[in-house]
Design a protein around this motif. Structure first.
Motif: not given
Length: 184
Positions: A88, A83, A77-80, A90, A57-58
């Motif tokens: 983890k 963090s 990776n916006e989901s990170r 981003g 996802g990066y």
């Protein structure tokens, strides 16, 4: 027996002759003795193979450079985002390796600003830089922390810009617009 002793002696002398790894500055952590930095290194080592980063996802973005050095190509990776887990980040930082591929040089933690009284994040005993504008359309105003785990930065492990990292000349016009940003 003598050959075995000679081999052991040679191995011991070789080990003693190799200087111990030292951090860029005496006040900085060493990635191989700081447990959090070691965890970050182990968790991100797989991303030296760029396709694993994109599979996780990066997404690749601009290569950022200034007179002080470069950060390289950002893969986010916006989901990170948000963090503070050493395992983890981003963002991942890459540079061209000269053979048509990219080499991992560092990692970045990104924490979006959630309010005007937000406390500055810390990780690895370091304050994050910022707040600053996003690096691409839609990226939130944020704090970030760069860690040069894979390419030594003579200015320090946590300094934003690395003079040893280069961006291709073709990305220079795109990065000039970024140079006015606070922190980036």
């Amino acid at each position: 027996m003598i050959a075995r002793l000679a081999g052991a002696a040679l191995a011991l002398v070789s080990a003693l002759a190799v200087p111990a790894s030292t951090p860029a500055h005496a006040t900085e952590q060493d990635i191989f003795t700081d447990p959090q930095l070691t965890a970050a290194y182990v968790a991100t080592a797989q991303y030296r193979y760029e396709p694993l980063a994109t599979a996780d996802g990066y997404e690749p973005h601009l290569c950022l450079a200034r007179a002080q050095g470069a950060m390289g190509f950002h893969y986010f990776n916006e989901s990170r985002f948000g963090s503070l887990d050493p395992k983890k980040p981003g963002g991942l930082l890459y540079e061209n390796s000269g053979n048509g591929k990219r080499r991992l040089v560092g990692v970045e933690w990104v924490v979006p600003v959630t309010g005007k009284n937000m406390k500055r994040p810390r990780l690895f005993g370091q304050d994050f830089q910022g707040p600053m504008a996003g690096h691409y359309p839609g990226m939130p105003t944020h704090y970030d922390l760069h860690v040069w785990l894979y390419k030594k930065n003579p200015r320090g492990l946590f300094f934003q810009w690395n003079p040893n990292v280069k961006c291709p000349a073709s990305t220079k016009p795109a990065t000039q617009g970024m140079s006015g940003m606070s922190g980036h």
